[in-house]
Each structure stands twice: as C-alpha cells, then as structure tokens.
Scaffold this motif. Structure first.
Motif, PDB file in Angstrom:
ATOM      1  N   ARG A 178       0.830  -1.212   0.000  1.00 50.18           N
ATOM      2  CA  ARG A 178       0.000   0.000   0.000  1.00 50.18           C
ATOM      3  C   ARG A 178       0.864   1.262   0.000  1.00 50.18           C
ATOM      4  O   ARG A 178       0.559   2.239  -0.679  1.00 50.18           O
ATOM      5  CB  ARG A 178      -0.936   0.008   1.201  1.00 50.18           C
ATOM      6  CG  ARG A 178      -2.011  -1.048   1.114  1.00 50.18           C
ATOM      7  CD  ARG A 178      -2.934  -0.980   2.309  1.00 50.18           C
ATOM      8  NE  ARG A 178      -3.758   0.221   2.300  1.00 50.18           N
ATOM      9  CZ  ARG A 178      -4.274   0.758   3.397  1.00 50.18           C
ATOM     10  NH1 ARG A 178      -4.032   0.227   4.573  1.00 50.18           N
ATOM     11  NH2 ARG A 178      -5.021   1.839   3.324  1.00 50.18           N
ATOM     12  N   LEU A 179       1.968   1.210   0.762  1.00 47.87           N
ATOM     13  CA  LEU A 179       2.877   2.365   0.785  1.00 47.87           C
ATOM     14  C   LEU A 179       3.451   2.627  -0.593  1.00 47.87           C
ATOM     15  O   LEU A 179       3.503   3.765  -1.064  1.00 47.87           O
ATOM     16  CB  LEU A 179       4.026   2.117   1.769  1.00 47.87           C
ATOM     17  CG  LEU A 179       3.701   2.154   3.248  1.00 47.87           C
ATOM     18  CD1 LEU A 179       4.918   1.746   4.062  1.00 47.87           C
ATOM     19  CD2 LEU A 179       3.252   3.550   3.631  1.00 47.87           C
ATOM     20  N   ILE A 180       3.891   1.539  -1.229  1.00 46.87           N
ATOM     21  CA  ILE A 180       4.462   1.677  -2.573  1.00 46.87           C
ATOM     22  C   ILE A 180       3.396   2.207  -3.520  1.00 46.87           C
ATOM     23  O   ILE A 180       3.635   3.117  -4.317  1.00 46.87           O
ATOM     24  CB  ILE A 180       5.017   0.325  -3.056  1.00 46.87           C
ATOM     25  CG1 ILE A 180       6.208  -0.073  -2.207  1.00 46.87           C
ATOM     26  CG2 ILE A 180       5.395   0.394  -4.527  1.00 46.87           C
ATOM     27  CD1 ILE A 180       6.666  -1.495  -2.428  1.00 46.87           C
TER      28      ILE A 180
ATOM     29  N   ARG B 276       3.045   8.898   3.018  1.00 47.39           N
ATOM     30  CA  ARG B 276       3.469   8.078   4.146  1.00 47.39           C
ATOM     31  C   ARG B 276       4.874   7.510   3.940  1.00 47.39           C
ATOM     32  O   ARG B 276       5.674   7.447   4.867  1.00 47.39           O
ATOM     33  CB  ARG B 276       2.455   6.958   4.335  1.00 47.39           C
ATOM     34  CG  ARG B 276       2.726   6.066   5.507  1.00 47.39           C
ATOM     35  CD  ARG B 276       2.628   6.844   6.799  1.00 47.39           C
ATOM     36  NE  ARG B 276       3.178   6.062   7.881  1.00 47.39           N
ATOM     37  CZ  ARG B 276       3.726   6.556   8.975  1.00 47.39           C
ATOM     38  NH1 ARG B 276       3.771   7.859   9.136  1.00 47.39           N
ATOM     39  NH2 ARG B 276       4.203   5.791   9.895  1.00 47.39           N
ATOM     40  N   LEU B 277       5.181   7.064   2.718  1.00 49.44           N
ATOM     41  CA  LEU B 277       6.491   6.445   2.486  1.00 49.44           C
ATOM     42  C   LEU B 277       7.613   7.464   2.705  1.00 49.44           C
ATOM     43  O   LEU B 277       8.611   7.169   3.365  1.00 49.44           O
ATOM     44  CB  LEU B 277       6.555   5.881   1.059  1.00 49.44           C
ATOM     45  CG  LEU B 277       7.815   5.100   0.708  1.00 49.44           C
ATOM     46  CD1 LEU B 277       7.964   3.899   1.629  1.00 49.44           C
ATOM     47  CD2 LEU B 277       7.763   4.633  -0.739  1.00 49.44           C
ATOM     48  N   GLN B 278       7.417   8.678   2.172  1.00 46.25           N
ATOM     49  CA  GLN B 278       8.440   9.713   2.381  1.00 46.25           C
ATOM     50  C   GLN B 278       8.636   9.996   3.864  1.00 46.25           C
ATOM     51  O   GLN B 278       9.750  10.187   4.329  1.00 46.25           O
ATOM     52  CB  GLN B 278       8.058  11.016   1.673  1.00 46.25           C
ATOM     53  CG  GLN B 278       8.219  10.977   0.171  1.00 46.25           C
ATOM     54  CD  GLN B 278       6.894  10.751  -0.513  1.00 46.25           C
ATOM     55  OE1 GLN B 278       6.120   9.887  -0.099  1.00 46.25           O
ATOM     56  NE2 GLN B 278       6.613  11.525  -1.547  1.00 46.25           N
ATOM     57  N   THR B 279       7.539  10.027   4.576  1.00 44.18           N
ATOM     58  CA  THR B 279       7.638  10.292   6.017  1.00 44.18           C
ATOM     59  C   THR B 279       8.498   9.234   6.691  1.00 44.18           C
ATOM     60  O   THR B 279       9.381   9.548   7.495  1.00 44.18           O
ATOM     61  CB  THR B 279       6.233  10.286   6.644  1.00 44.18           C
ATOM     62  OG1 THR B 279       5.414  11.189   5.922  1.00 44.18           O
ATOM     63  CG2 THR B 279       6.287  10.696   8.094  1.00 44.18           C
ATOM     64  N   LEU B 280       8.255   7.991   6.333  1.00 41.96           N
ATOM     65  CA  LEU B 280       9.033   6.903   6.942  1.00 41.96           C
ATOM     66  C   LEU B 280      10.506   6.998   6.568  1.00 41.96           C
ATOM     67  O   LEU B 280      11.390   6.808   7.404  1.00 41.96           O
ATOM     68  CB  LEU B 280       8.482   5.551   6.483  1.00 41.96           C
ATOM     69  CG  LEU B 280       7.149   5.142   7.105  1.00 41.96           C
ATOM     70  CD1 LEU B 280       6.631   3.873   6.459  1.00 41.96           C
ATOM     71  CD2 LEU B 280       7.317   4.932   8.596  1.00 41.96           C
TER      72      LEU B 280
ATOM     73  N   VAL C   2      16.360   8.381   7.726  1.00 45.98           N
ATOM     74  CA  VAL C   2      17.547   9.219   7.528  1.00 45.98           C
ATOM     75  C   VAL C   2      17.920   9.940   8.822  1.00 45.98           C
ATOM     76  O   VAL C   2      19.084  10.027   9.207  1.00 45.98           O
ATOM     77  CB  VAL C   2      17.309  10.232   6.385  1.00 45.98           C
ATOM     78  CG1 VAL C   2      18.411  11.263   6.326  1.00 45.98           C
ATOM     79  CG2 VAL C   2      17.188   9.497   5.067  1.00 45.98           C
ATOM     80  N   GLU C   3      16.883  10.402   9.501  1.00 50.44           N
ATOM     81  CA  GLU C   3      17.114  11.090  10.769  1.00 50.44           C
ATOM     82  C   GLU C   3      17.801  10.167  11.777  1.00 50.44           C
ATOM     83  O   GLU C   3      18.751  10.554  12.455  1.00 50.44           O
ATOM     84  CB  GLU C   3      15.762  11.517  11.333  1.00 50.44           C
ATOM     85  CG  GLU C   3      15.854  12.635  12.304  1.00 50.44           C
ATOM     86  CD  GLU C   3      14.978  13.781  11.863  1.00 50.44           C
ATOM     87  OE1 GLU C   3      14.036  14.087  12.578  1.00 50.44           O
ATOM     88  OE2 GLU C   3      15.229  14.337  10.779  1.00 50.44           O
TER      89      GLU C   3
ATOM     90  N   ASP D 281      20.854  18.019   5.314  1.00 50.81           N
ATOM     91  CA  ASP D 281      19.538  18.455   4.890  1.00 50.81           C
ATOM     92  C   ASP D 281      18.551  17.316   5.134  1.00 50.81           C
ATOM     93  O   ASP D 281      18.831  16.178   4.827  1.00 50.81           O
ATOM     94  CB  ASP D 281      19.618  18.784   3.394  1.00 50.81           C
ATOM     95  CG  ASP D 281      18.451  19.634   2.977  1.00 50.81           C
ATOM     96  OD1 ASP D 281      17.500  19.720   3.763  1.00 50.81           O
ATOM     97  OD2 ASP D 281      18.511  20.199   1.880  1.00 50.81           O
ATOM     98  N   SER D 282      17.411  17.649   5.707  1.00 52.18           N
ATOM     99  CA  SER D 282      16.465  16.564   5.991  1.00 52.18           C
ATOM    100  C   SER D 282      15.696  16.164   4.740  1.00 52.18           C
ATOM    101  O   SER D 282      14.991  15.178   4.732  1.00 52.18           O
ATOM    102  CB  SER D 282      15.510  16.978   7.099  1.00 52.18           C
ATOM    103  OG  SER D 282      14.849  18.151   6.720  1.00 52.18           O
ATOM    104  N   GLY D 283      15.852  16.946   3.660  1.00 50.26           N
ATOM    105  CA  GLY D 283      15.232  16.554   2.406  1.00 50.26           C
ATOM    106  C   GLY D 283      15.843  15.262   1.908  1.00 50.26           C
ATOM    107  O   GLY D 283      17.030  15.018   2.060  1.00 50.26           O
ATOM    108  N   LEU D 284      15.009  14.410   1.313  1.00 47.42           N
ATOM    109  CA  LEU D 284      15.501  13.090   0.911  1.00 47.42           C
ATOM    110  C   LEU D 284      16.428  13.175  -0.294  1.00 47.42           C
ATOM    111  O   LEU D 284      17.221  12.286  -0.538  1.00 47.42           O
ATOM    112  CB  LEU D 284      14.316  12.187   0.583  1.00 47.42           C
ATOM    113  CG  LEU D 284      13.475  11.786   1.788  1.00 47.42           C
ATOM    114  CD1 LEU D 284      12.318  10.906   1.353  1.00 47.42           C
ATOM    115  CD2 LEU D 284      14.315  11.068   2.811  1.00 47.42           C
ATOM    116  N   ASP D 285      16.333  14.277  -1.060  1.00 46.92           N
ATOM    117  CA  ASP D 285      17.136  14.359  -2.268  1.00 46.92           C
ATOM    118  C   ASP D 285      18.625  14.510  -1.977  1.00 46.92           C
ATOM    119  O   ASP D 285      19.457  14.235  -2.819  1.00 46.92           O
ATOM    120  CB  ASP D 285      16.668  15.540  -3.127  1.00 46.92           C
ATOM    121  CG  ASP D 285      15.302  15.260  -3.715  1.00 46.92           C
ATOM    122  OD1 ASP D 285      14.986  14.065  -3.882  1.00 46.92           O
ATOM    123  OD2 ASP D 285      14.574  16.211  -4.001  1.00 46.92           O
TER     124      ASP D 285
END
Ligand code: NAG
Ligand code: NAG
Ligand code: NAG
Ligand code: NAG
Length: 638
Positions: A129-131, A275-279, A284-285, A299-303
């Motif tokens: 579902r996340l995917i 939701r997936l990005q949040t996880l 990363v954190e 940077d907390s951004g995933l990129d």
C-alpha cells in the motif's frame, strides 16, 4: 462462548466471528458499495473455486483469516482450499473483487482478476500500500492499478476514494453521504471549506445558509464560527484569503483540507499523506543520530542523501589530523579561544603575551596577526567581547590586573586593577558588550564597564570561573565550595545550581544556555543540565589532576565535546557517549585548553605546556594512502 476478531487488510472493516459451534463468518462493517456483499464468507458454503490454480494461495484481503485456517487445512486436489473447522468444511475463496465463483479459464497468465493471490502478511500488505501510494503520487496510476490487482490489496477503502474525489472536486453535496464515521471535527472542516468557497464565489446567501443550517447545528467550535461569520464582511476574494489565511478555492486548499481530514481517519481506510516519504525521512534522521562522526548539517530533504546505503560520516572528515603547529609562543601556552565569528584565534601564554591569529576561512590556515605584550604575569584566561572587537586577558592566581585590548587597533583600552591584593583569574562579558564580570579565588567578584570602572561587587564569593547567561542578568560562578551558583546583579539574589564533590576547575556553557561542561579536579569532564540541575554525563578517558584544564563544546550543533588532558592528549567525545571517539596525540606535555571554531565545525585548536598550539582539521587528503600516514597522530576506536 463467542469471540470476535478483527482481521484482514482493513481491520476496521471486517469482523470474524469464530464461535465455538458456529462456522466462520466474515462481515463487512461498512455500507456495501456495489461490488461487494455485506457478508463475505460464510461457513458451510462450499464455494465454487474450480479452475483456480495455486491452491494454497489465498486472497490478500482475507489473508489473516486464511492464513490461520489454511495452516490447519489441507489442499484438495481440485484446487479449493478446504479447512476443517469444528467438523465443518469451510472453503475460502477470493471475494475480493466479486468475481469468485467464476471459473477462471486461463492459467497463470489469465486476467489477474480471476487469479488467486499470494498470501501476504499484514506488513507485506502495508508495504504494498505504501508503494502504491507513492507511485500514485508520481502519477503512475496504471502501475498502481496493476499492483493492486496482482496483489489483491487495496490502496484505500473505496468509500475513501469516493470521499477524496468529492472533496477534490468540491462536490460538497456528494461528500455528505460518504461521511463514513465522520466526527464533528471532520464535518466542521468540510463545511468550513464549503462556506469559504461560497464566499469566494460571492455567493453570500449560500454561504450564510451553510453557516446557519449546517455549521452552527454542529455545535462544534462556536468561537471559530464567530470568526467565520466575520468573513462575510470581506469585500473581495483577495481580502478573504488574507483574512482567513486560506489558499482560496481550488486544489491547494482542498489538498490541505484532505491532509487534515486524513489524520482523523484510520490508516486502513485512507493512508496518511506521503506516508512512504515520512518513513524514509525518519530513517535518515535515525541514521544521522547514530552517526558518531556526524559533523555537518544534513539536509532533511531526501534528495540530499542516498537512500541506497545507510548514512555514515567518515572519521577522515573529522578534525583529528594535525593541520598546523603554531610555535611562536616561547613558553607554556595556557589558553586559546576562537572569536565568535571564527575569524580569529587568541592564545595566552606563560611568556606573558597574547597572540591573535587570523583564520583564513577558505583554507583554514592560521596566520599571526598581532602579538599583545606588556603583561606582568602570564595569560591564563581570555574572553572575546560579543562583537569580537575587544579581548580581555586575565592571569594566574597572583595576578591583580586585567587587560582589555582593542583587537582592530592593537591598543590597550583599559588596564584594570582595584587592589594589589586582588586575584583576577576569570572574566565573562555581559551580552550587551558594555560590561563584564571578573573575579578570583581571593574573594573578588566585580562588575565593571569598558573603562574599568567598578559598577558592582559581590562580597564573599571565591570565584574559580565565570559565565554570563544570554539573558544579560544572571552570572554563573563556580567557587571554591565545589559548586556553581547563579548571581543576579540586578536584584542581588543568588541560588545554587550545580553541586559537585570535587573542585570545579573551569566550566563553559552551551550556546542555548542549557548545558554546562565542567572540568572537575581528579574527576574529569562532566556535563550538567542547568535547567533540570542534573548531571547528564561523565566522560571517560581524560586525565585530570589539579591543573586547570579547559574543555569545550563544539562541532555541528555542538554535538561534540573536546578536552585537554594531563596525559598530553586531546580527547573528543560525542555528547551522547561516555567513551571518547577520538584521542588526538601530538602534544608532548599537558594540554591545557581546547577551542572549537564556532563557525568551521572541522577546526579545533589545542594549547599545551609544550609551548605549541596545534590546529586540528579533517584529513588533508581524502585518499586512503596519504591519510594512513597521518594515522599515527590520531588513534580512534571504532
Ligand atoms: C486466456 O485469456 C486470454 C486473455 O485474457 C484470452 O484471450 C484467452 O482466450 C484465454 N484462454 C482461455 C483458454 O480461455
Ligand atoms: C505468461 O506471461 C508471461 C509474461 O507476460 C509470458 O512470457 C508467458 O509466455 C505467458 N504464459 C502464457 C502461458 O501465456
Ligand atoms: C492519476 O490519478 C490522480 C488522482 O486520481 C489524477 O489526478 C491523475 O490525473 C491521474 N493520472 C493519470 C496519468 O491518469
Ligand atoms: C568578524 O569580526 C570582526 C570583528 O568584529 C570583523 O572585523 C570581521 O569583519 C568579522 N568577520 C566576519 C566574516 O564576520
């Protein structure tokens, strides 16, 4: 004895009844939506699953139930999963999409609708579902459809989809019947949007109707209703947007509304947004938290990070390689301190001079800028004014003078002395830059202005070390009674803050004023929380007798602690761990003082009785071979 269990994809929607003598039933608790039936499976119903292959596979939707029963059951040769439950043979079939019972003519490649689904655990289902949600966000709708078909999972409850579509289309009248189990709060949010949209369209009467007939009867947030009614006065749409702090009718505000509404819906009905990005962000954190040598802003951004590998910082980027040795002092160096903006380093020595070094912020190289001479005593303590324009120098115990230098011109601005009996060994600037406090172990505790005029004095405090808090009112002083007390020169109050069992030789305070780092005689380095007045951590490794050694907080976010030591080393700890992460070797006598550059987190200075100041930085060459050669002066545990 009746027992009910929640099972399946949407725990909220499906209830299994497994009574002791009754067959197994599955109910859908939500209103039917066309393609589904209320009662999904009933015991004793011999389903017609003929033609379905992979007999042990069952629908993802009913996975939990089936998983339970099929483990006890046997696969029949006709391909129907049969389970013996209290003597009744129960068949499981795929009711997920209402095509059960239709013989699926094709084998494995047949239309996926008729295909039996692989059994998935709850967590596997969640991942799918996340995917699915993520891909949907990327606009890969067809892939998501296929994914859901093939897995037999559902991205969200069909009524949630309807709900979402109605909200996004602004079809407020259609939203109403799909209220699910909307709470008053959710209804309120929906109606508020409806109201604002009417207002923006200039349909004041309709808006008023919503307010009176729909919002008010909810009796939910009368205060807000008053505010909302005030918007009726808005003259035009722009005015309304500004006053209501609202994005205006359209996708932006409706998306925001949905995100808000989502938080009140169970995830089985509708997934939280992104939701997936949040996880992943949380992952990363956590990796950053665990990275012992982490000394840069991440940077907390995933990129900005690779998700393919766990993040770790190499110790090569950490300031533990000798970058420069300053040998201009001709006796023991007792103190060193970087200026607040990091562009200068001041060092004080037993040779009675202060040397101010210029830091090249690009190359991180230091150059002698100016030597300040004239002291009758050695220089054992230095303090930069808040604007880095002035530097105050103090001496050892028998020093009754204090020197205030203008760093730009190199002129001595003030030489302060009250009495030859005084001992002025410590100093701290008031954050206003116009006053400072000074004192010593013989009982002096003065507040003075820049010309050395005495403004206030406090009797009976044998001062070891001083610090002015950023509120400008409270001064912290460690004294000869092994404690740190807070003193207010304004209302002349004092209070205990820290009590140790051994003399506090020196201390420093974190930028936020919350933590104090102490060097305690014979004990080493202790970190205290000044607000909670508790000892946070004792750091191990350092050798501390009765010499005054100065430690510091530093690095990115002040995550690190460094201290000199009588065993000639510099120790570095991560603030959270008691064992050192680096021991820097190179000095040949006691290291008296360390200072971490406040602006360049990779630059550290240490001053030693060996007469040198060492500047530590990251490995000069990041390729392994060259760095290996430097390892001799940097031993670290892993
Ligand atoms: C299998 O399915 C395909 C397409 O779904 C269909 O064209 C084909 O006739 C089916 N085969 C049988 C044996 O029914
Ligand atoms: C099943 O599908 C795969 C890939 O789509 C294909 O390579 C294979 O030939 C198909 N098999 C049958 C029996 O249709
Ligand atoms: C995918 O679905 C979303 C939401 O339903 C829709 O906004 C978008 O236009 C769709 N994209 C495609 C390519 O169909
Ligand atoms: C640092 O402070 C000094 C003294 O106030 C000033 O002359 C210098 O311009 C400052 N440098 C930077 C980079 O802020």
């Amino acid at each position: 004895m009746k027992t009910y269990e929640w099972i399946g994809v949407s725990k909220l929607l499906t209830l299994v009844y497994t009574g002791s003598s009754a067959p197994c039933c599955v109910y859908d608790l939500l209103p039917p939506d066309g393609d589904r039936v209320n009662r999904l499976t009933r015991g004793n119903m011999q389903a017609n699953g003929a033609g379905q292959n992979r007999d042990s596979e069952v629908s993802c939707r009913n996975g939990a139930q089936n998983g339970e029963s099929s483990s006890a059951g046997a696969a029949h040769s006709n391909g129907v999963v049969s389970v013996t439950n209290n003597g009744n043979t129960v068949s499981n079939n795929n009711n997920n999409n209402g095509v059960s019972g239709q013989p699926a003519a094709n084998s494995s490649n047949g239309s996926s609708e008729g295909k039996k689904k692989k059994r998935l655990s709850q967590s596997e289902e969640d991942v799918i579902r996340l995917i699915g949600q993520h891909l949907h966000g990327l606009g890969l709708n067809q892939t998501v459809d296929l994914l859901m078909q093939e897995s037999g999972c559902r991205l969200e409850h069909p009524s949630a989809t309807k709900f979402r579509n109605h909200v996004m289309e602004g079809e407020w009248d259609k939203v109403q019947p799909t209220y699910l189990q909307c709470t008053s709060r959710m209804k309120f949010l929906l109606l508020q949007q409806k109201y604002l949209e009417y207002l923006e369209d200039g349909k004041v009467l309709e808006a008023l109707q919503v307010l009176r007939a729909e919002l008010t009867p909810l009796k939910f947030n009368t205060e807000r209703i008053h505010i909302l009614s005030g918007y009726l006065m808005c003259s035009h749409a722009e005015d309304l947007r500004v006053k209501a702090e609202w994005e205006g009718k359209g996708t932006a505000s409706r998306t925001k509304l949905l995100d808000k509404l989502q938080t009140y819906l169970p995830p089985s009905v509708m997934l939280p947004p992104r939701r997936l990005q949040t996880l992943l962000k949380q992952a990363v954190e956590l990796q950053r938290e665990r990275c012992l040598y982490h000394n840069t802003k991440l940077d907390s951004g995933l990129d900005s990070v690779s998700l393919l590998l766990d993040h770790t910082c190499s110790r090569k980027q950490f300031p533990c390689y000798t970058q420069q040795i300053l040998t201009e002092h001709c006796n023991e160096v007792w103190f060193c301190k970087f200026s607040h903006n990091g562009t200068k380093l001041a060092t004080g020595s037993k040779d009675t001079t202060v040397i101010v070094w210029h830091v090249d912020m690009e190359t991180q190289q230091l150059k002698l800028m100016r030597t300040l001479e004239g002291h009758a005593y050695g220089v054992s303590y230095l303090a930069w004014s808040p604007d880095d324009a002035y530097l105050i120098a103090c001496g050892p115990d028998d020093c009754s003078e204090l020197w205030l230098w203008n760093i730009q011109t190199g002129e001595l601005r003030t030489k302060m002395s009250q009495s030859h009996e005084d001992s002025l060994t410590s100093v701290a600037w008031n954050p206003d830059g116009k006053r400072f406090v000074t004192g010593g172990q013989r009982g002096q505790f003065y507040q003075c202005d820049l010309d050395g005029n005495l403004l206030d004095s406090w009797e009976g405090v044998r001062v070891q070390c001083l610090w002015c808090l950023s509120d400008g009112r409270n001064v912290l002083a460690s004294d000869t009674h092994q404690r740190i007390r807070g003193y207010s020169f304004e209302d002349l109050t004092d209070r205990n803050i820290v009590q140790e069992d051994h003399p506090i030789m020196s201390f420093t305070v974190s930028k936020n004023g919350r933590l104090a780092l102490l060097n305690v005689a014979t004990q080493g380095v202790h970190l205290w929380d000044l607000q909670d007045r508790v000892l946070v951590r004792k750091y191990q490794g350092v050798t501390q007798g009765f010499y005054t050694i100065h430690s510091c907080l530093g690095g990115h976010n002040e995550d690190f602690i460094a201290s000199g030591s009588e065993d000639h080393k510099v120790y570095i700890w991560h603030r959270r761990s008691e064992l050192p992460i680096a021991e820097l070797t190179g000095h040949t006598r006691t290291v008296n003082c360390v200072s971490w550059n406040p602006v360049l987190p990779g630059l550290l200075a240490s001053a030693s009785d060996d007469g040198t100041v060492r500047i530590w930085g990251p490995a000069p060459f990041l390729d392994v071979q060259n760095a290996e050669g430097l390892n001799e002066c940097c031993s670290m545990d892993s």
